[in-house]
Scaffold this motif. Structure first.
Motif, mmCIF file in Angstrom:
data_model
loop_
_atom_site.group_PDB
_atom_site.id
_atom_site.type_symbol
_atom_site.label_atom_id
_atom_site.label_comp_id
_atom_site.label_asym_id
_atom_site.label_seq_id
_atom_site.Cartn_x
_atom_site.Cartn_y
_atom_site.Cartn_z
ATOM 1 N N ILE B 546 0.977 -1.241 0.045
ATOM 2 C CA ILE B 546 -0.115 -0.097 0.047
ATOM 3 C C ILE B 546 0.779 1.278 0.018
ATOM 4 C CG2 ILE B 546 -1.502 1.266 1.455
ATOM 5 C CD1 ILE B 546 -2.918 -1.421 2.107
ATOM 6 N N GLU B 547 0.550 2.190 -0.911
ATOM 7 C CA GLU B 547 1.232 3.504 -0.699
ATOM 8 C C GLU B 547 0.336 4.678 -0.896
ATOM 9 O OE1 GLU B 547 3.161 2.771 -4.737
ATOM 10 O OE2 GLU B 547 5.198 2.582 -3.656
ATOM 11 N N TYR B 548 0.913 5.814 -0.482
ATOM 12 C CA TYR B 548 -0.165 6.966 -0.486
ATOM 13 C C TYR B 548 0.330 7.872 -1.250
ATOM 14 C CZ TYR B 548 -1.159 4.190 3.708
ATOM 15 O OH TYR B 548 -1.459 3.325 4.762
ATOM 16 N N GLU B 549 -0.420 8.840 -1.838
ATOM 17 C CA GLU B 549 0.130 9.751 -2.810
ATOM 18 C C GLU B 549 -0.887 11.139 -2.365
ATOM 19 O OE1 GLU B 549 -0.711 11.034 -7.315
ATOM 20 O OE2 GLU B 549 0.094 8.952 -7.099
ATOM 21 N N THR B 572 -5.412 12.761 0.196
ATOM 22 C CA THR B 572 -4.619 11.738 -0.060
ATOM 23 C C THR B 572 -5.198 10.544 -0.893
ATOM 24 O OG1 THR B 572 -3.410 11.857 2.104
ATOM 25 C CG2 THR B 572 -3.267 9.783 1.396
ATOM 26 N N ILE B 573 -4.437 9.958 -1.672
ATOM 27 C CA ILE B 573 -5.140 8.682 -2.455
ATOM 28 C C ILE B 573 -4.237 7.621 -1.936
ATOM 29 C CG2 ILE B 573 -5.157 7.675 -4.513
ATOM 30 C CD1 ILE B 573 -6.864 10.168 -4.692
ATOM 31 N N THR B 574 -4.766 6.711 -1.497
ATOM 32 C CA THR B 574 -4.394 5.367 -1.208
ATOM 33 C C THR B 574 -4.383 4.250 -2.221
ATOM 34 O OG1 THR B 574 -5.431 5.810 0.964
ATOM 35 C CG2 THR B 574 -4.499 3.393 0.709
ATOM 36 N N GLU B 640 -7.181 9.281 5.046
ATOM 37 C CA GLU B 640 -6.105 9.885 5.456
ATOM 38 C C GLU B 640 -4.845 8.964 5.116
ATOM 39 O OE1 GLU B 640 -5.266 12.490 8.779
ATOM 40 O OE2 GLU B 640 -7.249 12.855 8.753
ATOM 41 N N LYS B 641 -3.613 9.287 5.091
ATOM 42 C CA LYS B 641 -2.457 8.476 5.090
ATOM 43 C C LYS B 641 -2.479 7.540 6.362
ATOM 44 C CE LYS B 641 2.369 8.252 4.907
ATOM 45 N NZ LYS B 641 3.679 8.983 4.854
ATOM 46 N N GLY B 642 -2.507 6.254 6.219
ATOM 47 C CA GLY B 642 -2.479 5.172 7.196
ATOM 48 C C GLY B 642 -4.001 4.744 7.634
ATOM 49 N N ASP B 643 -4.876 5.311 7.110
ATOM 50 C CA ASP B 643 -6.202 5.022 7.700
ATOM 51 C C ASP B 643 -6.418 3.583 7.001
ATOM 52 O OD1 ASP B 643 -7.042 6.988 8.765
ATOM 53 O OD2 ASP B 643 -8.360 7.997 7.273
#
Lengths: 668, 668
Positions: B546-549, B572-574, B640-643
């Motif tokens: 999984i990456e976040y942008e 944020t896009i997961t 959000e990042k990490g959700d």
């Protein structure tokens, strides 16, 4: 990226309106629209919706709360009228989950026109405004039961009340109009009732009898133990009758109503009292409206506040009140009179704990009683007890028994300041298991606390847990620390006594053997070993023994109108025998103190004591020659068998390190 | 024996009068004498004396309660009016232990004539009668702060309110006349206020800022996490400003007001509703006053109760109501609409837990959400979460985070049904330490619960603990059991995956070596090992990443009157990438499911999914030949990042025992 829906916010008239992803526009709702919904909530409606706050959160608790409110009310009424309480509790269990709870007392009754108010209205009563210890303090309890009954069964409550021997009893059927918080009297009548006076309440409620059964019994039993002046008869649905006998013919010390104490009175309360006072001068205002305010304290407070003693309290400014309020804290004011409190006493605490440990033969029971203290102007007092060892389960968390104003608290243990105080003490060094030195410890122990106060700060109207008021928490901690010290001391004393006894046994067994053999060998008579033994022992040995003797006390009942037959009440005499043996090689002369329970009555004492106070007997012992012993005897009445089962002995004018079985007298 | 004083009881007029040992005769007090003291207690007086019930038991709590009531009120007001909340909190700390608490919102304001009622009267409000989820439900909170303020400082509260952009703000200074439970308006004025609309409350209270400080911050932070649509600015006494930013531009799903549901409605309530209804026929009465009552259910209930549908509800007898009430239970009635509830959602629960475990890198976080349920006619829903492992302390009791209707609960943990439910589960087999399998376990874990309900059954007016309502306790237990199962499953999955990976590493490392050496020795080319590896592995291997942008979302703000500038809001896009490798020796064709959070918005998905529901994406995968792999990608927005930091994958139409990294699809 373009397949994401974008949220659009538009500012309309300065307030943001949101367009939801679904595309629905939710318009702003104005203050005027919201205002239409705002309205008054009657206190009865409030509790109808929030019945869990009153202790009716589930059907098991509903049963116990109903019984409890009824019994508390009955006991309070009797005590207020100086009547020894006879309480009758009956539960009828119907098939549809409906129970009828009946509670009857022999109190003074309630006059006709007050019945609808007391039973059909929340926040109405006599005990709310009085600063003195009582069970009911809120004016909610019994009417809450009526409310719960009508909410769950739709049935009316039935109240029977008789205020004098020569008057008929009044029967009132009532409901509560919750919109108005007023009683709706459905029916009124008079009947003949055998009782000279009293009140009987009958309420039908939805309750879980099967689960609640055990708790009702426990509650009544605990209540009876700490209220030995009350007789409680409990009739179960199947007809089984439990009689919790009266074991004391004396009403507990009646708590006297007092005025508020200046320490801890809130500024707002001070202003309010000033508004309502009849006094026209500040000095008379302070002296008449507050307790512990004599001429000197009053003047000194007024001086500190830099005010004129002739000021009219009704015309004082907030700043002047503030100055007075601050001055209170700077003046030494006598503690509030403890007349308003009625603690349980160490004997009853011990008895409660004994009851809990029947057939468990615990190692020991210790108690501690703190002097009265004050929080927010309300006097309170903490008493605690601790049982340790025996067959108590070692793996489980300790059991906590809580009482407030002589009422057992059965629920909400986790939310109670008692639990918090116990959890904050590191019990590991007292032989209990407690991970990280915090939390409720595990181990073979039962802890008991009783708080008496003119206003118990319960966390809610259900009166099940006490709020975390700092002053109360500290007092509980101090009391338990004292208990813990006693536990340690007790353990040490036991160990020391055991060691000395071992030495003693050894000496008295081996020395005579040696003496005998030596004498044989030398063909001489066996010498007296007393002086040698005393030389080796070099202690004063004190040992004690307690016995109980049943006696018949005659209670003369002069029947005037009623028909109470003559009764013979059984009593117990506690006989204590103390042996003091001087195993030192010089004569010893010292003072001995035996601690006695405050509620015991001292009978025959020999030898003649030099002083008998309400909590000790003191002997100035004659000189005891080496190897000689003296016997001391005293008798106590007013106690039950086992209430006093161990002497607590102290010595004075002798080096206590040479004494086994008593400690240094530190004054009392 | 003769030196014992004997207690003599004499029956006078049938009631016992006691002669005390001191010889004082306490006369009987009659019902008439007692009646003189009985009087009404105003609800304000009641709480003035029992301020601990409202959460003002000590000065630390007083501070937090004051802030909390203000903020809860502000959030409720904004949400009711569909306004994104901007809350401003300020505390001024004076030397004499006095704090001024200021809470300001951008809600709809309060109309002039309602201000004295809402802020100067206990038991008054709009949220009490509405059956829908809200923070305030009692009509007590904010006026309790005003009451506490005046009690402790004697100062008046100041309320500023503006209801529309083009109107001036109204300033009201008020006190509470506790004898009457009515506001006393001291001063009224109008001022210019920059805000388009809103309310500002200023109350001076005696509070312990030093101790309370940390809790106020914690409360605001927790509140901000579970209310991401709110911006909260908190200014400390020394000027330090904390800004808890808004992270969502969307108001939570608005809870809709519903009618009472027939299941669990008390008989008394049913009778009361019938008394006040405008319907003249039983059938219309049921359909208009209750939720989930359509024609069929209504008829069937009336039939079961053996009643006439044309009965006038106002003329029905208790027995008829009882029959109707019993009939409700026998008829299948649709569950109440969950429209009235607004749960937090798994994403926010995860985010709360993540926040609590910053820099602790826990092993995993699991959540569980129960379907809505009903107690006493009130819909409620339980959501829970659990963090485990990492650097969380292993020796201490687990930390419990509690929320009710999006409000963090900071006190009375011990008295809360949440704690009771957790304590009743045996956690030992989940790697936690718990003596005798009861009580709060110890170990490296944090537990979170959120209860949303139209009526949270708080144990008291301070709204700090939830009562032990059986239905709620059971739901919490079920939710935590589900979590516990997930924990176990997680642990097993990890172990299995690790084992297979080990085997895999071994094979892919050693086999080529052997092949190379063998080929060298035999002087033959190195053979392809794919088929051999697949034969040995014999699994379908699924791995994910999984990456976040960061992206910039444009929020178009059309300024009409206000002056909000255009804003660029970051998002944020997961991005999730799943690799499926067929290490079996036959081609594989199956369905793959990826679970996605309900509040996520699905972006690009490849390959094309066969279904996208609100909580999963399904792919019917093309046949994968042995030793071949396929890549699956999907994007999620609104998080959000990490959700979303771990895929939860399931397979269908394949024997799940041959799959590493996904489990059997059991339907959803």
């Amino acid at each position: 990226m373009n397949n994401f829906i974008i949220t659009i916010s538009i500012t309309v008239a300065g307030c943001i309106v949101l367009q939801f992803m679904e595309g629905i526009i939710l318009g702003k709702i104005t203050a005027h629209e919201l205002a239409k919904k705002q309205k008054e909530i009657s206190v009865a409606e409030f509790f109808e919706r929030n019945k869990h706050i009153l202790g009716f959160g589930n059907q098991t608790r509903a049963l116990i709360t109903s019984v409890k409110e009824g019994v508390d009310n009955g006991l309070d009424a009797c005590e207020e009228a100086n009547i020894l309480p006879d309480i009758y509790v009956e539960i009828k269990n119907h098939e549809n989950g409906e129970c009828k709870v009946i509670v009857e007392d022999n109190g003074p009754g309630v006059i006709k026109k007050q019945i609808p108010h007391i039973f059909g209205r929340l926040l109405y009563g006599s005990r709310f405004y009085a600063i003195r210890q009582s069970r009911g303090q809120q004016g909610i309890g019994i009417s809450a039961v009526v409310l719960y009954g009508q909410l769950t069964t739709g049935k009316h409550a039935k109240i029977i009340s008789k205020v004098a021997q020569d008057r008929p009893a009044v029967v009132t059927e009532l409901a509560i109009d919750t919109n108005k918080n007023r009683a709706e009297v459905i029916n009124k009548d008079t009947v003949h009732w055998d009782k000279p006076c009293g009140t009987r309440v009958e309420v039908s409620i939805i309750a879980d009898y099967k689960r609640g059964k055990r708790f009702v019994y426990d509650y009544l039993l605990s209540t009876s133990i700490v209220n030995p002046h009350a007789q409680i008869i409990y009739r179960e649905p199947d007809g089984t009758e439990h009689i919790f006998e009266r074991t004391s013919e004396t009403l507990p010390k009646k708590s006297v109503e007092i005025k508020p104490h200046p320490y801890g009175v809130e500024l707002g309360t001070l202003i309010k009292i000033a508004k309502n006072t009849k006094s026209r001068k500040l000095s008379t205002f302070l002296k008449t409206e507050f307790s512990s305010m004599g001429d000197r304290t009053t003047n000194s407070a007024i001086q500190k506040a830099n005010l004129d003693k002739n000021l009219n309290p009704k015309e004082m400014s907030r700043e002047q009140f503030l100055a007075l309020h601050s001055a209170f804290k700077e003046v030494k004011i006598m503690a509030p009179s403890i007349e308003c409190l009625s603690p349980i006493g160490e004997t009853l605490i011990k008895r409660s704990l004994k009851h809990e440990t029947q057939e468990i033969s615990p190692e020991f029971i210790v108690t501690a009683s703190r002097p009265p203290s004050v929080y927010s102007g309300n006097p309170f007092q903490v008493e605690v007890g601790l049982v340790y060892g025996g067959k108590l389960p070692k793996e489980e968390t300790i059991k906590i028994l809580r009482f407030a104003n002589r009422v057992p608290l059965l629920y909400q243990q986790g939310g109670c300041v008692t639990t918090q105080a116990i959890s904050s003490i590191d019990w590991r060094r007292y032989g209990l298991n407690q991970p990280s030195g915090k939390g409720i410890p595990s181990g073979p122990a039962i802890f008991l606390t009783h708080i008496s106060s003119t206003l118990i700060p319960f966390t809610s109207e259900s009166k099940e847990a006490i709020a975390d008021v700092t002053e109360i928490e500290n007092e509980i901690k101090l009391a338990f620390r004292e208990c813990a010290r006693k536990v340690q001391y007790h353990i040490h004393k036991e160990i020391r006594r055991a060691k000395t006894r071992e030495k003693f046994n050894l000496i008295t067994k081996i020395l005579p053997e040696i003496a005998k053999k030596s004498a044989n060998m030398l063909n001489k008579p066996i010498p007296s070993l007393d002086t040698i033994i005393t030389k080796i022992m070099d202690v004063v040995w004190i040992e004690d023994l307690i016995e109980y003797e049943k006696i018949k006390r005659e209670s003369i009942q002069t029947t005037l109108i009623g028909e109470s037959p003559e009764q013979q009440i059984e009593g117990t005499i506690t006989k204590s025998r103390i042996m003091v043996i001087n195993y030192k090689h010089t004569p010893q002369k010292f003072n001995l103190y035996a601690i006695i329970p405050e509620d015991a009555v001292v009978g025959t004492v020999s030898p003649k004591p030099s002083k008998v106070s309400n909590n000790y007997i003191k002997w100035s012992l004659e000189t005891i020659p080496p190897a000689k012993k003296i016997d001391i005897n005293f008798e106590l009445a007013g106690l039950e068998k086992g209430d006093f089962d161990e002497n607590d002995l102290y010595v004075e004018n002798i080096n206590p390190t040479y004494v086994i079985g008593a400690d240094k007298w530190e004054g009392n």
